[in-house]
Structures are given as C-alpha cells and as structure tokens.
Design an enzyme around this catalytic site. Structure first.
Site, PDB file in Angstrom:
ATOM      1  CE1 TYR A 166     -19.136  19.016  17.303  1.00 41.33           C
ATOM      2  CE2 TYR A 166     -18.516  20.620  15.836  1.00 41.33           C
ATOM      3  CZ  TYR A 166     -18.887  19.992  17.254  1.00 41.33           C
ATOM      4  OH  TYR A 166     -16.732  19.746  17.646  1.00 41.33           O
ATOM      5  CD  GLN A 193       1.759  16.221  20.976  1.00 42.15           C
ATOM      6  OE1 GLN A 193       1.933  16.114  22.255  1.00 42.15           O
ATOM      7  NE2 GLN A 193       2.959  15.872  20.632  1.00 42.15           N
TER       8      GLN A 193
END
Length: 859
Positions: A234, A409
């Site tokens: 970032y 997931q």
C-alpha cells in the site's frame, strides 16, 4: 496429536505450579505490559486487520437508488449504522480477543480501497465509529496478570482487562480500485485497474496531515490506538522501494528520503495523540518483489519508527502483487515467522514485535512465543473461522476450535470485489446480526424432528446448526465417516487444513449427541422407502408441532422415526463425458484417484481443468499413488499428511524465498518440486486454464503446475476417442487456422493428436445426486393424479442443499452457507422447499460499484 500432547504437557507442568499461568498455553495467555501510560494487554494474541465490508461506505445518497437490487431497503446498506461492525468485534472480544484491529479505513478520498469506501475524515463519521468502540469496551477479557483490574472472567484467575480496539489507517495508493488513485510516482499495479497519479510535494505533505488527522479522529471516536498500514504494497510501502518510488525530491532517492514519509507520519501522529494511545506500525519485513527493500533497510526503518514513537511493530509479509504465496492454505503454518525472529534476535529495537501469517492454532502461537520469535501473535482469519478461538484455547478445549483453513474463498476473495466478507467454515462471520445461532433458541412448540441424508459440508453444517438451536436431528451417511468431499480435499498437497474442519464437525456432533440433540448413523443407506417409513404421519406434519408432541416424539426421532422434515445433502457424482472408449480400464474418475487411491502411471491425461482438475494434477505431481495405493480398492488406508507436517523450509525453497533476507525483496532462485509424472491437463473451452479459480489463489495453482515443468496445458480440446490401447485421441485448432470465431458455430481447421498415456483421469464436472428428491416429487405427482394425497406432505417436506441442489464446481462455501441458513429457518411458517434458492446473501452497493469501476477501466 502433537498439539494435544504439548497442551497436556503444559497442563501437567503447571498443575502444581504458579497459578498465574495458563495450564495449557502459558505464554500465549501471559499478559503484555505496554507501559504505564497504556497498561496491560490480557494475552499475547492480536486480532489482525481484515477487510470485512462492514466498515461503512461513503456512497452519496443520490447514487444509492441505482445500486440497490429489488429486494433491498435503505436500511440494508445504511452507511449511518455500524452496529453490525460493532457486534462483529464485540463477539470476538467476548471470545477472548484483548486487542483487535479494524479493517483498513482511508484517511482521505484518494486513499479509498474501492469507490466510496470507508474513511474517517469528519465528525459525523466519528459518531458512527463511537458505536463500535463502545460495544467493544463493554467487554472484559480474562487475564492472568497480577495487576489486572476487577471484573472476573472464566478460565483465568478472576482478573480481567477491558477489551481494546485499534483502527487501521490504510491509504491504498496505487492499489486503489477507483480513478482517484495516487502514489509516490505515476505507476500502475498489475492487480489494479487504474494508473495512479503522482503526488506533488504539497500532496505528499497534505497526505501526512490526513494520516495524523485520521488518527486524532480515531481517538475521538474511542479507539484505543491506530495501526498505520505500512506494508503489503500500500501507499507507505510504495514510498519505501525504488520499484515504485522514482521521486527526486526529499521523499525519493536515498532510503533515508524514501522512509521519510513513513517516519513523518509516525512522529507527527504520536505528537498529536499523546503517550496513552497505542501506535502499531505494520512494517513490511520481506517484500517478495523484485527491487524491494533489503534487510538493512528493514532494520533502519524499524529503528526510526521506534524513535518516532510506535508502541508495537507488526510484521508485514509480501506485497499483494508478489508471486509468492503468503497466506494461502498451501503456505505451511508459521512459515514467515523467521523474519520477525530475525529482527527480534538482532536486538535492534526494544518495542514489542508481532509475528503474523498462517498462524491458525494455539499450539503454533505458543511455540513461536516459546522460541522468542515474537512478543505478540497476530491472527486475523482464524477469528473469522471461530470468534471463540482464544476462550477455547485458554480452557483447554482446542479440539473444539473451528480452524481457519486459509482458503480465502469467503474473506479475501470477497474483499477484492467489494462483497461483505464471511468464512467458508463459519458463514456467521460478518453476519452475526443476521445469522444468530443460540443454544435451544427455537421455541419448544416449533422444534422439528429432522432427518439429514449426507454428511458432507452441507449436511454437517445443517445438522450441527439445527441441533444447536433446538431441533432433533438424525444424520445418515452411507460412508463410514463424515466429511463427504472434504475427505478427498484433505489429500491434496497444500489442503491439509481440511483435516481440521472434519475434526471440528466430528467433535461438535459428538457433543450434540451426548446432549441428546443429534444421532449419527454412518454406514447407512437411506432409500425413499426408508424416508416414507421413518416420516411422521400426516397428522403430525404441520409447520409447527405442539410442545406435547415434540416432547413425546423426541425419543422416537432419535431412534430415526417420526421425522417431520428431510434434508437431502447427498452431494454429487462425477460426470463421465460421452467419449468413445470411456469405459477402458485405464480411465479413472477423480474419486478413484483421491478417495480410493487407485494406482496411476507415469504419463497421465487429465480431462477437465476446473478446480478438481487442478487439484488432481497437483496431487499426482506430489503424491505417489503407486506407493500409497491400498491392496483393496475400497480400503482408504494410508497416511494423509496433516497441516503440522507441511515443511516451511521446503515451501520457501520451492518458491524462491531468501531466508537470509539479504537480497532485495527477499527473493532467490526457486526450486519447484520434482515429479516422476508427466501430465497433460485439458479443457474444451478457449482461454487460460484455471481462469475461474479463486481470485486470490488461482494464480498459485497455475504457477505450481507451470513451474513444475511436468504439466502441459491445452485448451479448445475436442476428445475424439479412447482406443483399445488406452490412448486418448484429441483434436486441437491448427495454429493460424482460424479456429472457432467468437459467436460462431463454425469450426476451423483442426489437427489430431494421440496421447500415449498410462491413465486418463476424468475431472469433467459433476451431476447432483437428487434421486431422493426426484422420487419424492414423482410420488407426489402420482398421488395427486390418483387423488389419494398420501405422499403430498412428505414431498413438500424434502429440502435439497449443497451439491445435490446445484453441481457446478465442488463449492463448499455455498454448501456450508446454505446448510447453515436453512437450519435457522426450516421451522418458519412458509419456508417451503422451493424457497431454497432464496437462501443466499445479497449483492450490495459496494460490490456493484467495484464491478462498475472495473468495467470503466476496461477490465
């Protein structure tokens, strides 16, 4: 087994010793003193930052009508209400988390992760966050500290500390998924849709101001501190490395200049918030990218931010764009603790250090603390999987922990498309106010006797949830063990964590059985005739039953009779494509390979390149079926490695990680696994194989196969025949011959090829096992035609979930979510089988905006 032995040894060692130590994990549950201005943390666990999607948004009201689906209301995605976020953290505080960090909150508009993402820049937003901090501060966390305050608490010495929460300040920089993205230089990341604009010198300095202002507002909102996100690629991390920082002013060039942005933020933040406010800095200790930081720079930055006033340094591992897995399930437990250990052993700094990444079990955390690798252990996703992981650990109930399997997931894969996070093994995560699972919460006059057929993911989730809330459940399976397809998944290299989910459900069901809530009947095939015989009569099959009927029928139901509802969770069967010669003895299904461990030769063709095809290919590359195959085809014996047996050094060597961390970015020459097999992996459709795999993990599976050098990948394959010798004949488009044009049914020129292989493994999809539902519907129709109506109510009491409901890929996330949701509403009036399709989460405005931004960028 090793974890239990270690815990028992600790318990025995401390049984007659210092009663201020936890008998199971004494180091994990020892307090940490952060000094007189801040005080004591109750334990050594930090609940790390995760993007949940509950942090609110800044979408203008005028846009909301265009982003809602038909069934949503204004309240469904109200940015002026953070109660869901508050309950999410409060539950984890009740579960033993003494220090927690929120998902990333932007300090300004340019820093948004996604379009109109969460930020903290106004007094109105301060008011919203105060609701979160108040809910957390209402919780006391047990501690063994002799200086702990009052308030009591279970599993400790009667002392406790108030739960604390820090807000993470995150500026996305060039990782932003919106057109306002900025960075230290004008670059575009390979995982983001927009080119970042270079900040001017004034822009850099105003961004520092925004970080400081955000921290001050966080303090006003009641946060106990902030975590400044300086890693994972970032904005702050982008300033630190030459790869992304090409500036020539005071914030570029030498490393002293490149780290100025980070140091200025820490120093000025400390000056603004005072001494009694926690400052955590997430420092990238190994970037895992070319031209990243070297070790001397890591140490230099750590010393500089300590001097600037940080309280804790948290470890960051790898950039999001790095081509080395860092948190996926294929990463062995605790693999990257070596970098934190290296900084701790260097004696370069004195502030507490926090280790992170793939630490998902208390015995792993305990071992790292025992080795003095770190002072704190960060666990993020494990708190999604089980909010009570620390309480269970502290009380010696580690076998009851719902362990994070690191699949990504439902957490990271959701976060990167703007969808509210959840957890594959715990659908309640981030949905605590929607999916409420309280013991015996169903009123007695609405409790049902339910038969569940199939103990795979959907069946396990439904049975355990339904029994917990008060229904009486009988769970049948024709197999000798629960788990269904998970018993194959656990054998895939890198998916050993699936053992833990089966262990969790096994122990949960044992506990429910001991309390008379659930009966488990394995080695039991259920036919439709059995369903008719075991079902309650028509007079007792209304939507609700009387309390008297429930009380008298409970014992009968536990014997497998008097069942009011049936839930079909029978899963799927492998689909065998209509290829001439498909019945040749050299042809195997994926079940033959993974469940029955049939012998497989050196040269293999794999038909189908979805998730199962990739799993089978990885299994065949790294496992020796000839050696492991059982003499009896139906004998599932043989050793399946556990997650604790995965070797960190082997993993790091395979992916080319420099454990000395002396090279820039910590990269060296990778050494992929060698394999005795050669595999041809094929699919019919055009395009890159594995394109539909997980958003954050699919590239790992592809890279593993490609890097091996033993796998050939083919698309646009037509399977012509399997001849008498077992060779697979295929045809492929001729290079430059046109092939199929998009939108056209005309086929271009193709060339044939014969694959001389020892075995052909078919992974060509699945078909749902819906025989019981089909027979019930047929009986209902027949009875209706004859006017008898005897089977009408039975057919209307059959609910199908999981793979039996929809067989696309083996989707355990959907199966467990569906089973959990149905268990909470199956007794509701009007919950008929046809409403199963409504049991899924809604698409929120943030997810729609993410999709719009990617389309805008041409992705």
């Amino acid at each position: 087994a090793n974890a239990n032995a270690n815990a028992n040894a600790n318990a025995n060692a401390n049984a007659n010793g210092d009663d201020e130590k936890n008998p199971y994990y004494p180091r994990l549950f020892s307090p940490l003193d952060l000094g007189p201005d801040i005080g004591v943390l109750p334990n050594r666990a930090l609940m790390g930052s995760m993007h949940t999607g509950l942090e609110g948004h800044s979408i203008p009201r005028l846009l909301m009508p265009f982003l809602k689906s038909g069934e949503e209301t204004e309240e469904d995605h109200d940015d002026a209400d953070l109660r869901e976020l508050g309950e999410y953290f409060a539950e984890r505080a009740r579960g033993g988390a003494g220090l927690m960090v929120t998902g990333g909150i932007a300090p300004n508009r340019e820093g948004w992760l996604g379009p109109f993402a969460s930020k903290l820049t106004t007094d109105d937003e301060v008011r919203l966050h105060r609701e979160v901090t108040d809910m957390v501060h209402d919780v006391d966390v047990p501690t063994y500290s002799p200086d702990g305050g009052g308030g009591g608490g279970e599993g400790g010495t009667g002392r406790s500390e108030r739960a604390r929460i820090c807000m993470q300040i995150l500026h996305a920089g060039r990782y932003a998924s919106h057109p306002f993205a900025v960075s230290c230089s004008s670059t575009k990341s390979p995982i983001s849709p927009f080119q970042a604009r270079e900040l001017s010198l004034g822009g850099v300095q105003s961004t520092v101001d925004d970080f400081v202002r955000c921290a001050v507002l966080a303090r006003e909102a009641g946060y106990d501190g902030v975590e400044i996100m300086g890693s994972e690629g970032y904005l702050i991390n982008q300033f630190l490395v030459n790869r992304t920082n090409m500036r020539t002013d005071e914030y570029g060039g030498s490393f002293r200049n490149r780290m100025k942005f980070a140091v200025d933020i820490v120093r000025r933040t400390r000056e603004a918030v005072g001494k009694d406010f926690i400052l955590i800095f997430r420092l990238s200790m190994i970037d895992l990218i070319d031209d990243g930081s070297n070790w001397d720079e890591v140490v230099q930055l750590a010393q500089a931010i300590e001097d600037a006033g940080v309280t804790i340094i948290n470890t960051g591992i790898g950039w999001h764009e790095a081509r080395v897995p860092t948190i996926a399930t294929s990463v062995p437990r605790g693999t990257f603790s070596f970098v934190t250990s290296k900084l701790r052993s260097a004696d370069a700094i004195s502030v507490p250090l926090c280790a992170t990444n793939r630490i998902n079990a208390p015995h792993v955390a305990e071992s790292l603390l025992e080795r003095n690798d770190a002072d704190l252990i960060s666990m993020a996703r494990p708190f999604l999987a089980d909010p009570y992981i620390l309480n269970k650990s502290r009380e010696g109930k580690s076998q009851e922990i719902n362990t994070c399997i690191a699949c990504n997931q439902a957490c990271l894969d959701h976060a990167f498309i703007g969808r509210t996070a959840s957890c594959l093994v715990n659908p309640r995560a981030c949905h605590e106010t929607e999916l409420v699972v309280d013991e015996d919460s169903v009123p007695k006059d609405r409790r049902l006797r339910i038969g569940v057929v199939g103990s795979g993911p959907a069946g396990m989730a439904f049975a355990s949830t339904a029994a917990t809330v008060g229904h009486r459940v009988t769970l049948y399976d024709r197999a000798a063990e629960i788990g269904g397809q998970f018993n194959m998944a656990k054998r895939i290299p890198g998916k050993e964590e699936f053992h833990e989910t089966i262990r969790y459900f096994t122990n949960t069901m044992k506990a429910l059985s001991s309390r008379g809530k659930l009966t488990l009947k394995l080695d039991t095939e259920v036919s439709y005739d059995d369903m008719e015989r075991l079902s309650s009569s028509a007079s007792t099959t209304t939507a609700t039953t009387t309390a008297a009927t429930t009380a008298t029928a409970a014992t009968t139901a536990m014997d497998g009779e008097g069942i009011d509802r049936w839930v079909i969770a029978t899963g799927v069967d492998p689909r065998m494509p209509p290829i001439p010669g498909i019945d040749h003895p050299n042809v195997l299904s994926y079940i033959d390979v993974l469940r029955h461990k049939k012998p497989v030769g050196k040269n293999v063709a794999v038909i189908g390149a979805g998730g199962i095809g990739f799993d089978v290919a990885e299994y065949l590359l790294q496992r020796d079926n000839d050696a492991d195959a059982a003499a009896d085809d139906d004998d599932d014996s043989g050793h399946d490695p556990s997650a604790d047996e995965a070797d960190p050094e082997e993993f790091l060597n395979e992916w080319g990680v420099d454990t000395s961390n002396e090279t820039r970015g910590g990269l060296t020459q990778p050494h992929p696994h060698s394999s005795k097999r050669n595999i041809v992996l094929m699919q019919r459709k055009k395009g890159k194989l594995g394109k539909g795999l997980g958003k954050t993990t699919g590239w790992i599976h592809r890279a593993t196969l490609v890097n091996s050098g033993n796998v050939e990948m083919l698309d646009q394959v037509k399977y012509e025949e399997i001849d008498d010798e077992g060779r697979l004949h295929i045809s492929l488009p001729v290079q430059g011959g046109g092939g199929n044009k998009k939108g056209s049914k005309e086929e271009g020129e193709r060339e044939r090829r014969a694959l001389d292989v020892d075995n052909i493994v078919v992974c060509a999809g699945q078909t749902s096992q819906r025989d019981l539902e089909t027979q019930a519907a047929a009986a209902k129709k027949a009875d209706h035609n004859h006017g008898s109506g005897n089977n009408l109510l039975l057919a209307d009491r059959v609910y199908t979930i999981g793979g039996a409901y929809e067989a696309l890929e083996l989707d355990a996330k959907r199966a467990i979510d569906m089973g959990t949701r149905l268990a909470l509403v199956i007794g509701d009036e009007g919950m008929i089988p046809s409403k199963i399709k409504e049991l899924r989460g809604k698409v929120g405005p943030e997810e729609k905006l993410y999709g719009m931004m990617r389309r805008l960028a041409g992705k």
